[in-house]
Design a protein around this motif. Structure first.
Motif, mmCIF file in Angstrom:
data_model
loop_
_atom_site.group_PDB
_atom_site.id
_atom_site.type_symbol
_atom_site.label_atom_id
_atom_site.label_comp_id
_atom_site.label_asym_id
_atom_site.label_seq_id
_atom_site.Cartn_x
_atom_site.Cartn_y
_atom_site.Cartn_z
ATOM 1 N N SER A 28 -22.241 -11.947 4.916
ATOM 2 C CA SER A 28 -21.920 -12.257 5.769
ATOM 3 C C SER A 28 -22.123 -11.986 7.561
ATOM 4 O O SER A 28 -23.078 -10.656 6.994
ATOM 5 C CB SER A 28 -20.399 -11.178 5.936
ATOM 6 N N VAL B 212 -16.765 -8.354 6.671
ATOM 7 C CA VAL B 212 -15.391 -8.780 5.840
ATOM 8 C C VAL B 212 -15.094 -7.407 5.271
ATOM 9 O O VAL B 212 -15.803 -5.961 4.989
ATOM 10 C CB VAL B 212 -16.304 -9.191 5.108
ATOM 11 N N THR C 280 -15.961 -15.663 11.391
ATOM 12 C CA THR C 280 -16.950 -14.801 10.489
ATOM 13 C C THR C 280 -17.730 -15.614 10.046
ATOM 14 O O THR C 280 -17.046 -16.319 9.638
ATOM 15 C CB THR C 280 -17.090 -13.820 9.857
ATOM 16 N N ILE D 81 -20.655 -16.406 7.387
ATOM 17 C CA ILE D 81 -20.608 -16.354 5.993
ATOM 18 C C ILE D 81 -21.253 -17.646 4.493
ATOM 19 O O ILE D 81 -21.547 -18.900 4.540
ATOM 20 C CB ILE D 81 -19.022 -16.200 4.978
#
Length: 259
Positions: free
Chosen positions: A242, A246, A17, A19
């Motif tokens: 994000s 998340v 992911t 961020i």
């Protein structure tokens, strides 16, 4: 004023992911970072880029495990708490180029839809006197209610509902200032007397040739605020964005006045 700031973040992720993190306090002319330390959990990739207007920076991260962050800083704020009602406005045709975009409607601040209200309610006032009256009108007429808004709530929604949190108060303040032909922008910040303690949002308005902090919640005076960054509205100054799901596990913010 000397501030000690501590932030702890913990988010779970299910897969790789991306961020964008913006929580660090930069040094400006009116605030100086004396000491800071940031610790991040393991990342797949990490970079640092300038934030909006070149004020502060963002961290670009990619993680595939729980993301944890610990941030501690000591900041000296050297900014007077001026009587904003005495400051003159700058006519739009005399504004510097970097202030003009903050006259325009934005995602969370549809100022063009509030021009008639501003003219009817505050039309007898100009410049800082109008800003002070708008600030007081919001403070007296709105209720601070955690959980009453979400990431889709706009200034117009809050204007109708008459309740929200600091983010919403800032958006209404910004929208009404822009509807008055006064540039206004969103400032993410830390302040010691915010209840409950969290990241704090305030407005900045352009008067008398420079930017001035305005907090319509009444929880922070200009000389108590440590700015993180600025933008047109909350979409440009989120402390964490994000690109992938998340899950919040823990988040704490503590801001205290130090000797």
């Amino acid at each position: 004023m000397k501030l000690q700031i501590g932030v702890e973040l913990h988010y779970a992720v299910e897969s790789a992911t991306d961020i964008i993190l913006q929580i660090e306090v930069p040094s400006f002319a009116d605030q100086r970072v004396v000491h800071e330390k940031i610790e991040l959990s393991e990342t797949l990739d990490s970079a640092q880029v300038s934030a909006e207007e070149g004020l502060g920076h963002r961290r670009l991260l990619q993680v595939d495990k729980d993301f944890k962050c610990s941030y501690v800083t000591h900041v000296e704020v050297d900014r007077p708490a001026l009587d904003i009602s005495q400051l003159p406005a700058v006519p739009p045709h005399q504004l510097p180029s970097d202030a003009i975009r903050y006259l325009m409607p934005s995602r969370y601040c549809p100022s063009d839809e509030l021009q008639n209200f501003v003219a009817a309610e505050f039309g007898s006032l100009n410049g800082g006197a109008r800003i002070a009256q708008i600030r007081d009108w919001i403070f007296e007429g709105f209720k601070y209610v955690p959980g009453s808004s979400n990431a889709q709530t706009t200034a117009l929604d809050t204007f109708v509902q008459r309740q929200g949190v600091c983010r919403d108060y800032a958006h209404v303040m910004i929208a009404l200032a822009r509807a008055s032909a006064i540039p206004a922008r969103f400032a993410s910040s830390y302040a010691p007397y915010v209840t409950p303690q969290d990241f704090h949002a305030v407005a900045e308005v352009y008067l008398d040739g420079t930017w001035h902090l305005v907090d319509a919640t009444g929880m922070a005076a200009a000389n108590q605020i440590a700015r993180i960054g600025v933008g047109a509205d909350a979409a440009e100054v989120s402390f964490l964005s994000s690109f992938g799901q998340v899950y919040l596990q823990n988040q704490t913010v503590e801001v205290t006045v130090s000797e």
